[in-house]
Design an enzyme around this catalytic site. Structure first.
Site, PDB file in Angstrom:
ATOM      1  N   HIS A 478      10.789  -0.225 -27.219  1.00 55.76           N
ATOM      2  CA  HIS A 478      10.758  -0.190 -28.679  1.00 55.76           C
ATOM      3  C   HIS A 478      11.644  -1.280 -29.270  1.00 55.76           C
ATOM      4  CE1 HIS A 478      10.573   1.978 -32.645  1.00 55.76           C
ATOM      5  NE2 HIS A 478      11.735   1.345 -32.810  1.00 55.76           N
ATOM      6  N   GLU A 479      12.896  -1.326 -28.825  1.00 54.62           N
ATOM      7  CA  GLU A 479      13.824  -2.303 -29.395  1.00 54.62           C
ATOM      8  C   GLU A 479      13.441  -3.729 -29.017  1.00 54.62           C
ATOM      9  OE1 GLU A 479      15.647  -1.462 -31.700  1.00 54.62           O
ATOM     10  OE2 GLU A 479      15.540   0.703 -31.393  1.00 54.62           O
ATOM     11  N   HIS A 482      10.935  -4.920 -31.476  1.00 60.70           N
ATOM     12  CA  HIS A 482      11.611  -5.477 -32.655  1.00 60.70           C
ATOM     13  C   HIS A 482      12.117  -6.890 -32.363  1.00 60.70           C
ATOM     14  CE1 HIS A 482      11.647  -2.198 -35.475  1.00 60.70           C
ATOM     15  NE2 HIS A 482      12.349  -1.374 -34.716  1.00 60.70           N
ATOM     16  N   HIS A 485       9.528  -9.439 -32.574  1.00 65.43           N
ATOM     17  CA  HIS A 485       9.179  -9.705 -33.971  1.00 65.43           C
ATOM     18  C   HIS A 485      10.093 -10.792 -34.537  1.00 65.43           C
ATOM     19  CE1 HIS A 485       7.912  -7.567 -37.998  1.00 65.43           C
ATOM     20  NE2 HIS A 485       7.285  -8.716 -37.817  1.00 65.43           N
TER      21      HIS A 485
END
Length: 695
Positions: A478-479, A482, A485
């Protein structure tokens, strides 16, 4: 202003490896004078833009604002990293001082009449300026930012708005520090075999390391770090100790005394309502949702209640299974929150014939990091190369170069994976520097992103590997979603780079990336036993994949109840006691007694210290998007389909906030999704088929 000779230039002149800050050259005492100088410098830059005698143009006003404040940005990036990931009394004292000071600084900019007049002129003439889509987005962001900062208010209202924002900044800093203090100051030391009954070796190893860190060699510490408290609640046979630990975990922020957050919550909510009133919004949620995909509290609550009804019904079925198991063991107590994880794990072991303890030896931190990087390489063509021996802000932090297929350096990535008392709980991504293509005042054009991930995994004993739970592994993916991104950003203006998107779109790249963890070929390659090196047996892999939606009711109730309370706080008229509002909402929705909110109000850092106020729903909003987005790959029959991966990179990961999020998603998928894909992903949509459409 601080004398130039007293300033440590290492805060703003980043001359470390590949442009990293020289972390080792910055002391805690350097920040206060650096902030003073950087704020003064930024003031002068703003005055020059506002007082420019030339008519306003996009270049001399908007672009000038975009590159202003570089010293402040760099000093802030270093400071807030230290405040979150490696804090101490000196940093916390300065945090309480600098948070309101920064708020006051930005309020003054937002209420600069001459500056707003230039922005407003450009906004009113925007259709005649020949702006690109990205430039129009940047101009809109600045104009709306000024309006929300009170640019259209009369002077007395502007002054009050500035006072509110300054106070809110100070309250948020104190809230987070109080939660950290409660987490840091509580531990339950165990030593006897009876106290450790049921705990697998990997849990005891983590607890032993935590005890050593607290000066209790030879003992085992239950701490309030999720990486220890959750496995303890899952495996401990001692119901009395589970209850003791659970009550401490859920009491963070409401222990009376100096660290009690309930007064902060009340004042915060009252000030947010006053802020909304000043700016002409019906409530704070309307203010916050003004520039999001959801747009209205009604749309948010409709989604949340649609999911809630299915989740609470599934949780009821799960609780009934747990109650039967408790009775079958000869006990007569009802299902309480400190029982759920323990008995759910037993049911999973029975139903799917595997346990978390059986799975964990196959989930080594090192291998899951490798899996993260491999997925990024296969989807987006970037390669991670670790650089050993590069100083970072803590000895545990690792530094990686991120290069494209041609070998060109495109980003730096720092990974900070282990829990420590100086780090706030949870996991997050942030940036020391965002990507952009503008020419800076020193003549350099463009900047490469420097991104970091912070997690709180249990640190293993010396010489032993760090083993993750499946949830931990998802958190890592998940991180890193990010982080990608931020690292794949390819825009011109820094304000719309990377994660500079609406709050309910920012979780799409991260939650989507989680899907690749459980792609069978990834688990087969990287889920290998830490002792034998053997891959996870196919029988176990099949069970893991079959169990993906196990306990979905419990998990969804935890999160959805928190989001509903968040929306209630920011749409309802506040009573004297916010805790009464929390209880009222939970009573209205029928919160099961056996489950608690994932984030109870006094330690709900997302909404009182983290920027997710009236925005916690965004995890679920993004889940609607991510489930549909991954379906696009499933429909091709290839989780790494080249054409689909290119569309994903070009339209989601690289565009930041330079285009409208709905337009970005449509460009990738060809349509906007409905919640059905998300409900199927959670295993909740099937209930309609099981119970009938009128259930």
């Amino acid at each position: 202003m601080a004398a130039a000779s007293s300033l440590n230039t290492a805060l703003v002149e980043w001359t470390g490896f590949q442009g990293l800050p020289r972390f080792e050259a910055v002391s805690d005492d350097d920040f206060a004078p650096a902030f003073e100088a950087a704020l003064s410098e930024h003031d002068a830059e703003i005055d020059a833009i506002a007082g420019n005698p030339e008519p306003p143009t996009f270049a001399n006003t908007v672009t000038a604002l975009e590159i202003a404040g570089e010293s402040l940005s760099r000093t802030s990036a270093l400071f807030w990293n230290r405040a979150g990931a490696h804090t101490n009394d000196t940093i916390q004292a300065l945090e309480r001082e600098i948070a309101p000071k920064l708020s006051r600084h930005y309020s003054k900019i937002g209420m600069n009449a001459a500056l707003f007049a230039r922005i407003d002129t450009l906004w009113q003439e925007r259709e005649t300026l020949g702006l690109s889509v990205e430039e129009m987005r940047v101009l809109e962001r600045h104009w709306k930012g000024f309006v929300k900062s009170g640019a259209l208010l009369a002077k007395p209202q502007q002054q009050r708005l500035a006072e509110i924002n300054e106070r809110l900044a100070g309250l948020g800093a104190r809230f987070g520090q109080n939660v950290l203090a409660d987490e840091k100051n509580w531990s339950l030391l165990l030593s006897s075999d009876a106290e450790l009954s049921g705990l697998p070796d990997f849990v005891k190893d983590a607890m032993a390391a935590a005890a050593r860190e607290r000066g209790a060699e030879g003992k085992y510490a239950v701490t309030l770090s999720r990486s220890i408290i959750e496995p303890f609640l899952t495996f401990s046979d001692r119901r009395d100790l589970r209850e003791q630990a659970f009550r401490a975990w859920t009491a963070r922020g409401m222990n009376e005394g100096e660290t009690d957050n309930r007064g902060i919550v009340r004042e915060t909510l009252l000030l947010r309502q006053e802020l909304a009133d000043l700016l002409g919004y019906a409530n704070f949620a309307e203010f916050k949702l003004d520039n999001t995909m959801a747009k209205t509290a009604g749309a948010v609550n409709h989604l949340l209640m649609t999911v809630w009804e299915k989740a609470v019904r599934r949780a009821g079925e799960e609780e009934a299974d747990i109650a039967r198991l408790i009775a079958g063991e000869g006990h007569n107590h009802e299902v309480m929150p400190w029982d759920w994880r323990h008995y759910a794990e037993k049911i999973r072991a029975q139903k799917f014939d595997f346990s978390e303890a059986e799975l964990k030896p196959y989930l080594q931190l090192e291998k899951i990091i490798d899996a993260c990087f491999d997925v990024a390489s296969r989807l987006f063509g970037v390669i991670a190369v670790e650089k050993k021996g590069i100083p970072a802000y803590h000895p545990d932090v690792r530094v990686f170069e991120i290069r494209d297929r041609s070998g060109t350096l495109v980003a730096l990535f720092l990974g900070d994976y282990f829990a420590r008392p100086s780090k706030r709980s949870g996991a997050w991504m942030s940036a020391f520097r965002s990507q952009h293509k503008l020419t800076m005042k020193n003549g350099t054009t463009g900047e490469m992103p420097i991104i970091y991930n912070v997690c709180n995994f249990a640190k293993p004993a010396e010489g032993k590997p760090a083993l993750l739970s499946l949830d931990d592994a998802r958190t890592l993916f998940h991180e890193f979603g990010h982080a990608l991104h931020g690292m794949l950003s390819n825009v011109t203006y820094p304000s719309v780079a990377g994660t500079g998107v609406s709050r309910d779109f920012v979780e799409l790249p991260s939650q989507l990336y989680e899907h690749w963890l459980t792609v069978p070929e990834i688990l087969t390659r990287y889920a290998v036993h830490y002792e034998t090196g053997e891959p996870m047996p196919k029988t176990l892999l099949d069970k893991v994949l079959a169990a993906r939606t196990f306990n979905a009711g419990f998990n969804t109730v935890e999160v959805t109840s928190s989001a509903l309370v968040d929306m209630a706080f920011h749409t309802r008229t506040l009573a004297d006691d916010p805790m009464a509002v929390q209880e009222e909402v939970l009573r209205e929705i029928g919160m099961p007694r056996s489950i608690v909110m994932r984030h109870a109000t006094p330690h709900f850092q997302h909404i009182f210290a983290g920027g997710y106020s009236a925005g916690y729903y965004s995890y679920m909003w993004s889940e609607v998007l991510d489930a549909d987005a991954f379906s696009a790959f499933e429909e091709t029959g290839d989780a790494f389909d080249t054409a689909m991966a290119k569309k994903l990179k070009d339209n989601i990961y690289s565009v930041g906030g330079s285009v409208d999020p709905e337009d970005a998603y449509r460009a990738f998928r060809g349509k906007l999704p409905d919640p059905d894909a998300m409900l199927r992903k959670k295993g909740l949509a099937m209930m309609e088929e099981i119970h009938g459409s009128d259930a």
